[in-house]
Design an enzyme around this catalytic site. Sequence first.
Site, PDB file in Angstrom:
ATOM      1  N   GLU A 166       0.793  -1.230   0.000  1.00 26.43           N
ATOM      2  CA  GLU A 166       0.000   0.000   0.000  1.00 26.43           C
ATOM      3  C   GLU A 166       0.832   1.290   0.000  1.00 26.43           C
ATOM      4  O   GLU A 166       0.824   2.072   0.961  1.00 26.43           O
ATOM      5  CB  GLU A 166      -0.976   0.008   1.181  1.00 26.43           C
ATOM      6  CG  GLU A 166      -1.901  -1.189   1.169  1.00 26.43           C
ATOM      7  CD  GLU A 166      -3.038  -1.072   2.140  1.00 26.43           C
ATOM      8  OE1 GLU A 166      -2.999  -0.224   3.042  1.00 26.43           O
ATOM      9  OE2 GLU A 166      -4.002  -1.839   1.993  1.00 26.43           O
ATOM     10  N   GLU A 356      -5.249  -8.870   0.708  1.00 28.94           N
ATOM     11  CA  GLU A 356      -5.952  -8.588   1.968  1.00 28.94           C
ATOM     12  C   GLU A 356      -7.435  -8.373   1.690  1.00 28.94           C
ATOM     13  O   GLU A 356      -7.781  -7.653   0.755  1.00 28.94           O
ATOM     14  CB  GLU A 356      -5.445  -7.327   2.676  1.00 28.94           C
ATOM     15  CG  GLU A 356      -4.120  -7.464   3.348  1.00 28.94           C
ATOM     16  CD  GLU A 356      -3.682  -6.185   4.032  1.00 28.94           C
ATOM     17  OE1 GLU A 356      -4.540  -5.395   4.487  1.00 28.94           O
ATOM     18  OE2 GLU A 356      -2.465  -5.932   4.071  1.00 28.94           O
TER      19      GLU A 356
HETATM   20  C1  LIG Z   1      -8.801   0.765   3.653  1.00 33.52           C
HETATM   21  O1  LIG Z   1      -8.168  -0.395   4.083  1.00 33.52           O
HETATM   22  C2  LIG Z   1      -6.792  -0.475   3.691  1.00 33.52           C
HETATM   23  O2  LIG Z   1      -6.658  -0.901   2.394  1.00 33.52           O
HETATM   24  C3  LIG Z   1      -6.111  -1.404   4.618  1.00 33.52           C
HETATM   25  C4  LIG Z   1      -6.656  -2.146   5.635  1.00 33.52           C
HETATM   26  N1  LIG Z   1      -5.615  -2.782   6.236  1.00 33.52           N
HETATM   27  C5  LIG Z   1      -4.467  -2.425   5.598  1.00 33.52           C
HETATM   28  N2  LIG Z   1      -4.790  -1.617   4.582  1.00 33.52           N
HETATM   29  C6  LIG Z   1      -3.081  -2.793   6.021  1.00 33.52           C
HETATM   30  O3  LIG Z   1      -2.383  -3.392   4.949  1.00 33.52           O
HETATM   31  C7  LIG Z   1      -3.098  -3.684   7.249  1.00 33.52           C
HETATM   32  O4  LIG Z   1      -1.833  -3.554   7.877  1.00 33.52           O
HETATM   33  C8  LIG Z   1      -4.267  -3.294   8.166  1.00 33.52           C
HETATM   34  O5  LIG Z   1      -4.200  -3.969   9.401  1.00 33.52           O
HETATM   35  C9  LIG Z   1      -5.572  -3.638   7.434  1.00 33.52           C
HETATM   36  C10 LIG Z   1      -6.826  -3.439   8.285  1.00 33.52           C
HETATM   37  O6  LIG Z   1      -7.010  -2.069   8.522  1.00 33.52           O
END
Ligand SMILES: CO[C@H](O)c1c[n+]2c([nH]1)[C@H](O)[C@@H](O)[C@H](O)[C@H]2CO
Length: 449
Positions: A166, A356
């Site tokens: 991300e 994810e």
């Molecule tokens: C809008 O959600 C994001 O794409 C996102 C959500 N999440 C993420 N990115 C991260 O990659 C994780 O480390 C977070 O724990 C997980 C849950 O919040």
Amino acid sequence: MAQLIFPKDFLWGAATASYQIEGGAADDGKGESIWDRFSHIPGKVTNGDTGDVACDHYHRYREDVRLMKELGLKGYRFSISWPRVFPNGRGAVNPQGIDFYNRLVDELLANGIEPAVTLYHWDLPQALQENGGWGNRAIVDDFAAYAAYLFDVLGDRVKKWITHNEPWVVAFAGHFQGRHAPGLTDLPLAVQVTHHLILSHAKAVQAYRASKHGDGQIGITLNLYPSVPASDSESDRAAATLVDGHNNRWFLDPVLKGEYPADILRLYQERLNSPVIEPGDMECIAASPMDFLGINYYFQKVVKHSEVHPILQFEEIKPEGSEYTAMNWEITPQGLTDLLVRLDRDYHHPDLYITENGAAFKDDRRDGGVVDDQDRLKFLQQHFAAAHRALEAGVKLKGYYVWSLMDNFEWAHGYGKRFGLIYIDYQTLERTWKKSALWYREVIRDNGL
Ligand SMILES: CO[C@H](O)c1c[n+]2c([nH]1)[C@H](O)[C@@H](O)[C@H](O)[C@H]2CO
């Protein structure tokens, strides 16, 4: 009997990240990360929570791999703590740090679980941040050297690599919104950071192709969202296009087409004088095609025009009547189908992994010795079905990593938001199955639902 059957070798997995589960924040020679520093600043994380102990996975990894085996996982996505391996970000390696990851990879393989390694999931060595971190172009070579070292040491057994998790969040949450480490609020800097992240991704891909173990697959993970206008008005439709460009195309286009989207590049360079792109950068990016795209999907965005910011003229809204998770994220499974089909259409049928997808819920009900998380089970059921619709549309979806294997440190929210298939009691560190995990085990066994 399963009604929706997935492709024969579909890779059912679960995902975590180093700072969120490992703990051992200063154990065995590990260097400080920007999240060690940030989480210890009062007020930055709910309840003053830090990743000092987290799920203590650093010491309990064998138990956790046993849980993965009992779940029947085919794959496990985890990240490597850069400062655990290179305490100062570059130079001397910490032998106990790389030894942990060697043992973890061996334990996974001994249990028939394919490792997928994320090189960077936000825990930059603090020593590099002292030099400007992702805002200093020197980081590009530091990251490439870090990646090349891991390819050399783990690449004989790890055949699935993700360069970045991300980059949008790293750049904008960490350098513009200030809600993530390193807690900066400088929009031109954030845009420059995106360029350094994308360039470092390209350099790492090139390092992988040149490595002696470069016979696996390498990609990047992006947080992507369908961007839906709140109304049919011209201004809302323009806002939705801007969000699609700012969130999605700014990252998708360089890593899949070798160029930045013209509309967003013009906006940034005219209004922010950023990013500075040096001669050869775009050629390097274009010459580093990857093997797959990782997608983190949680919800779609509904967007209206707003003057709240002079350049980012949009505001996300929360539609009435929808269901929401404990993160106040709207539950929109069809958005996953729409996103996958769009990526397939607009980016020439790439191999895709959902790296994810999951949800936080209160998880405050028990049924005997199991956490009764029917809301998470339903969420996953709906999203697996949405992924199946994309497969039926011809999308080359190769696997699905549920976020997350276990409850963990949810960044600025601390431990109060639970995403796990496995419940963690943070007082005792006891692991407890949730109903969603029992259900997921059947989905994996049946390769469908
Ligand atoms: C809008 O959600 C994001 O794409 C996102 C959500 N999440 C993420 N990115 C991260 O990659 C994780 O480390 C977070 O724990 C997980 C849950 O919040």
